[in-house]
Write a protein that holds these residues in place. Structure first.
Motif, PDB file in Angstrom:
ATOM      1  N   VAL A   1      36.329  26.013  40.359  1.00  0.00           N
ATOM      2  CA  VAL A   1      36.677  24.977  41.326  1.00  0.00           C
ATOM      3  C   VAL A   1      37.060  25.641  42.632  1.00  0.00           C
ATOM      4  N   ALA A   2      36.505  25.125  43.719  1.00  0.00           N
ATOM      5  CA  ALA A   2      36.731  25.728  45.030  1.00  0.00           C
ATOM      6  C   ALA A   2      37.481  24.793  45.950  1.00  0.00           C
ATOM      7  N   SER A   3      38.244  25.388  46.821  1.00  0.00           N
ATOM      8  CA  SER A   3      38.861  24.629  47.904  1.00  0.00           C
ATOM      9  C   SER A   3      38.083  24.934  49.168  1.00  0.00           C
ATOM     10  N   GLY A   4      38.037  23.991  50.067  1.00  0.00           N
ATOM     11  CA  GLY A   4      37.285  24.217  51.296  1.00  0.00           C
ATOM     12  C   GLY A   4      36.049  23.355  51.341  1.00  0.00           C
ATOM     13  N   ARG A   5      35.891  22.625  52.429  1.00  0.00           N
ATOM     14  CA  ARG A   5      34.807  21.654  52.497  1.00  0.00           C
ATOM     15  C   ARG A   5      33.446  22.265  52.708  1.00  0.00           C
ATOM     16  N   THR A   6      33.392  23.566  53.006  1.00  0.00           N
ATOM     17  CA  THR A   6      32.096  24.203  53.214  1.00  0.00           C
ATOM     18  C   THR A   6      31.519  24.782  51.940  1.00  0.00           C
ATOM     19  N   PHE A   7      32.238  24.672  50.824  1.00  0.00           N
ATOM     20  CA  PHE A   7      31.784  25.281  49.576  1.00  0.00           C
ATOM     21  C   PHE A   7      30.415  24.780  49.174  1.00  0.00           C
ATOM     22  N   SER A   8      30.142  23.530  49.454  1.00  0.00           N
ATOM     23  CA  SER A   8      28.858  22.960  49.030  1.00  0.00           C
ATOM     24  C   SER A   8      27.677  23.619  49.719  1.00  0.00           C
ATOM     25  N   SER A   9      27.927  24.384  50.760  1.00  0.00           N
ATOM     26  CA  SER A   9      26.849  25.075  51.456  1.00  0.00           C
ATOM     27  C   SER A   9      26.722  26.535  51.036  1.00  0.00           C
ATOM     28  N   TYR A  10      27.530  26.969  50.075  1.00  0.00           N
ATOM     29  CA  TYR A  10      27.540  28.363  49.647  1.00  0.00           C
ATOM     30  C   TYR A  10      26.760  28.542  48.341  1.00  0.00           C
ATOM     31  N   ALA A  11      26.085  29.656  48.210  1.00  0.00           N
ATOM     32  CA  ALA A  11      25.596  30.077  46.898  1.00  0.00           C
ATOM     33  C   ALA A  11      26.791  30.575  46.076  1.00  0.00           C
ATOM     34  N   VAL A  12      26.655  30.518  44.777  1.00  0.00           N
ATOM     35  CA  VAL A  12      27.746  30.930  43.890  1.00  0.00           C
ATOM     36  C   VAL A  12      27.180  31.769  42.762  1.00  0.00           C
ATOM     37  N   GLY A  13      27.929  32.768  42.382  1.00  0.00           N
ATOM     38  CA  GLY A  13      27.530  33.594  41.258  1.00  0.00           C
ATOM     39  C   GLY A  13      28.628  33.677  40.213  1.00  0.00           C
ATOM     40  N   TRP A  14      28.218  33.858  38.972  1.00  0.00           N
ATOM     41  CA  TRP A  14      29.135  34.170  37.873  1.00  0.00           C
ATOM     42  C   TRP A  14      28.938  35.631  37.485  1.00  0.00           C
ATOM     43  N   PHE A  15      30.034  36.321  37.291  1.00  0.00           N
ATOM     44  CA  PHE A  15      30.043  37.726  36.934  1.00  0.00           C
ATOM     45  C   PHE A  15      30.934  37.914  35.707  1.00  0.00           C
ATOM     46  N   ARG A  16      30.823  39.068  35.098  1.00  0.00           N
ATOM     47  CA  ARG A  16      31.774  39.415  34.044  1.00  0.00           C
ATOM     48  C   ARG A  16      32.040  40.903  34.066  1.00  0.00           C
ATOM     49  N   GLN A  17      33.213  41.233  33.553  1.00  0.00           N
ATOM     50  CA  GLN A  17      33.603  42.628  33.457  1.00  0.00           C
ATOM     51  C   GLN A  17      34.281  42.863  32.122  1.00  0.00           C
ATOM     52  N   ALA A  18      33.653  43.700  31.315  1.00  0.00           N
ATOM     53  CA  ALA A  18      34.218  44.081  30.029  1.00  0.00           C
ATOM     54  C   ALA A  18      35.101  45.311  30.234  1.00  0.00           C
ATOM     55  N   PRO A  19      36.042  45.544  29.319  1.00  0.00           N
ATOM     56  CA  PRO A  19      36.940  46.703  29.461  1.00  0.00           C
ATOM     57  C   PRO A  19      36.159  48.003  29.602  1.00  0.00           C
ATOM     58  N   GLY A  20      36.513  48.779  30.604  1.00  0.00           N
ATOM     59  CA  GLY A  20      35.878  50.067  30.808  1.00  0.00           C
ATOM     60  C   GLY A  20      34.479  50.011  31.390  1.00  0.00           C
ATOM     61  N   LYS A  21      34.041  48.821  31.764  1.00  0.00           N
ATOM     62  CA  LYS A  21      32.685  48.685  32.309  1.00  0.00           C
ATOM     63  C   LYS A  21      32.727  48.087  33.709  1.00  0.00           C
ATOM     64  N   GLU A  22      31.615  48.208  34.407  1.00  0.00           N
ATOM     65  CA  GLU A  22      31.513  47.655  35.752  1.00  0.00           C
ATOM     66  C   GLU A  22      31.320  46.142  35.697  1.00  0.00           C
ATOM     67  N   ARG A  23      31.730  45.492  36.785  1.00  0.00           N
ATOM     68  CA  ARG A  23      31.486  44.064  36.914  1.00  0.00           C
ATOM     69  C   ARG A  23      29.994  43.843  37.173  1.00  0.00           C
ATOM     70  N   LYS A  24      29.410  42.886  36.440  1.00  0.00           N
ATOM     71  CA  LYS A  24      27.979  42.628  36.565  1.00  0.00           C
ATOM     72  C   LYS A  24      27.719  41.148  36.780  1.00  0.00           C
ATOM     73  N   ILE A  25      26.692  40.869  37.552  1.00  0.00           N
ATOM     74  CA  ILE A  25      26.332  39.485  37.783  1.00  0.00           C
ATOM     75  C   ILE A  25      25.589  38.943  36.565  1.00  0.00           C
ATOM     76  N   LEU A  26      25.887  37.706  36.234  1.00  0.00           N
ATOM     77  CA  LEU A  26      25.229  37.028  35.116  1.00  0.00           C
ATOM     78  C   LEU A  26      24.240  35.987  35.598  1.00  0.00           C
ATOM     79  N   ALA A  27      24.664  35.209  36.571  1.00  0.00           N
ATOM     80  CA  ALA A  27      23.857  34.081  37.026  1.00  0.00           C
ATOM     81  C   ALA A  27      24.281  33.706  38.437  1.00  0.00           C
ATOM     82  N   SER A  28      23.368  33.082  39.140  1.00  0.00           N
ATOM     83  CA  SER A  28      23.708  32.585  40.464  1.00  0.00           C
ATOM     84  C   SER A  28      22.943  31.291  40.722  1.00  0.00           C
ATOM     85  N   ILE A  29      23.436  30.541  41.708  1.00  0.00           N
ATOM     86  CA  ILE A  29      22.830  29.253  42.035  1.00  0.00           C
ATOM     87  C   ILE A  29      22.917  29.051  43.538  1.00  0.00           C
TER      88      ILE A  29
END
Length: 119
Positions: free
Chosen positions: A23-51
């Motif tokens: 959930v985002a605050s800010g009225r311009t959010f609807s104009s932004y692309a968004v990505g989901w990432f994850r980071q497992a212990p001891g590993k780098e953060r990686k992108i999973l999906a974007s829209i």
């Protein structure tokens, strides 16, 4: 920048499902692309999906294709990640991030939500 808050994480058995929300605050959010990432212990953060801002184009990394679905509801300033057929290796902290120009440059991040998948 916008402020992002993730929720929906938790403990689930392998094969189960979870739906994460960003959930985002800010009225311009609807104009932004968004990505989901994850980071497992001891590993780098990686992108999973974007829209894209309109929701018409999505991207998935190979490891989650066919299992995860990203979607958004701009009226609610919310982006979702539906996760099905979860595996123990999906255990990580999951983050959402916004990209104002749609060029893969994420400049605002949430605090993360923990997902733990037990076997």
């Amino acid at each position: 920048q916008v402020q992002l808050v993730e929720s929906g994480g938790g403990l689930v058995l392998a094969g189960g499902s979870l739906r994460l929300s960003c959930v985002a605050s800010g009225r311009t959010f609807s104009s932004y692309a968004v990505g989901w990432f994850r980071q497992a212990p001891g590993k780098e953060r990686k992108i999973l999906a974007s829209i894209t801002w309109s929701g018409d184009i999505t991207y998935y990394t190979d490891s989650v294709k066919g299992r995860f679905t990203i979607s958004r509801d701009n009226a609610k300033n919310t982006v979702y990640l539906q996760m099905n057929s979860l595996k123990p290796e999906d255990t990580a902290v999951y983050y959402c991030a916004s990209d104002p120009v749609g060029a893969g440059r994420y400049d605002s991040w949430g605090q993360g939500t923990q997902v733990t998948v037990s076997s």
